[in-house]
Enzyme design. Structure first.
Site, short mmCIF file in Angstrom:
data_model
loop_
_atom_site.label_atom_id
_atom_site.label_comp_id
_atom_site.label_asym_id
_atom_site.label_seq_id
_atom_site.Cartn_x
_atom_site.Cartn_y
_atom_site.Cartn_z
N CYS A 39 72.09 2.25 15.36
CA CYS A 39 70.78 1.77 15.76
C CYS A 39 70.52 2.27 17.18
O CYS A 39 71.14 1.78 18.13
CB CYS A 39 70.72 0.24 15.70
SG CYS A 39 69.14 -0.44 16.26
N CYS A 90 61.73 3.08 15.85
CA CYS A 90 63.10 3.25 15.36
C CYS A 90 63.71 4.43 16.08
O CYS A 90 63.22 5.56 15.95
CB CYS A 90 63.11 3.47 13.85
SG CYS A 90 64.76 3.82 13.18
#
Length: 274
Positions: free
Chosen positions: A72, A218
């Site tokens: 992430c 993202c």
């Protein structure tokens, strides 16, 4: 059960953070889903910080559906800032299931993280069988009912597919995203990005995250988009990826190593009552 936790975000890509380095709390899958639920606390991902012998911390990432994520980008940048405020260091090394990630703290909430080398071999993504990863030939349909074929697959710690289109407004990522995430070509599911190249140094995107759904931003999708565009000769090795909430700056070096740079939020302390 009460859990002391924190909230942070990178360009609106938000996280609940549980620090397990001193007083470990291990939420189960149902509790993770509850914490991530927007009707409760709400976040795109839950991050758990653990002690690690050779780096500043070991990170675990969990999607809002309770599944574990290998990487992430925005979450790593947030934790780098979090730990930097503790130890007053500019270089932060974090370990994840996808490997070690180095971050540099510029100050003023700007953090750069090295994501790693973009992987494009079919079994590295992974895909269910050997196909051309630069053009998967997957069909998506725009809002006008027109069919488009394409998709470039990249792994930057987790699997991504990027579709380059002329106009983002013509595509409903809420419809396309879950369909492609579950496509039979991706045995581990995938993150889905629809991207429009404005020029060699700017790409606008919409992102559907595997296990989390529609997200404001993202980090790994930004890296995957930049790399997919680069190998398709659509953009330079330095490019801005634009989300509705702001930009991430992506650099790709001569070894195909990708770095992402952008802002993170301040740290908010919260108490979770489960």
């Amino acid at each position: 059960m009460d859990i002391s936790a924190y909230k942070m975000d990178g360009l609106g890509n938000d996280f609940v953070i549980i620090d397990n380095r001193s007083d470990p709390v291990i939420p189960n899958k149902d509790q993770i889903i509850k914490i991530c639920d927007r009707k409760f606390i709400g976040c795109d991902q839950l991050i758990i910080i653990n002690n690690h012998k050779t780096s500043d911390a070991y990170l675990e990432f969990f999607n809002s559906d309770g599944s574990e994520s290998g990487a992430c980008g925005n979450g790593t940048r947030c934790i780098a800032e979090f730990i930097s405020r503790e130890n007053n260091q500019k270089n932060i090394l974090l370990t994840t299931s996808a490997g070690e990630l180095n971050s540099y703290i510029f100050g003023n909430n700007i953090v750069e993280t090295g994501i790693g080398i973009g992987k494009t071999k079919w079994d590295q993504i992974p895909l269910s069988h050997n196909v051309d990863t630069k053009n998967l030939g997957i069909k998506i349909i725009d809002n006008n009912g027109i069919e488009h074929s394409g998709g470039t697959a990249i792994n930057v710690g987790n699997p991504h597919v990027v579709f380059f289109v002329n106009n983002l407004k013509d595509f409903n990522i809420k419809k396309i995203g879950p369909e492609i995430e579950q496509h039979k070509l991706f045995p581990e599911r995938c993150n889905v990005t629809v991207a429009s190249v404005i020029n060699k140094n700017l790409i606008k995107v919409k992102v559907w995250e595997r296990g989390a759904g529609l997200t404001k931003a993202c980090g790994t999708a930004a890296c995957a988009t930049a790399f997919a565009g680069f190998i398709n000769q659509l953009n330079s090795n330095q490019v801005e990826i634009e989300f509705n909430t702001g930009n991430l700056s992506i650099k790709i070096d001569s070894n195909n190593f990708i770095k992402m740079k952008g802002s993170v939020s301040d740290i908010e302390k919260i108490l979770i009552k489960l």
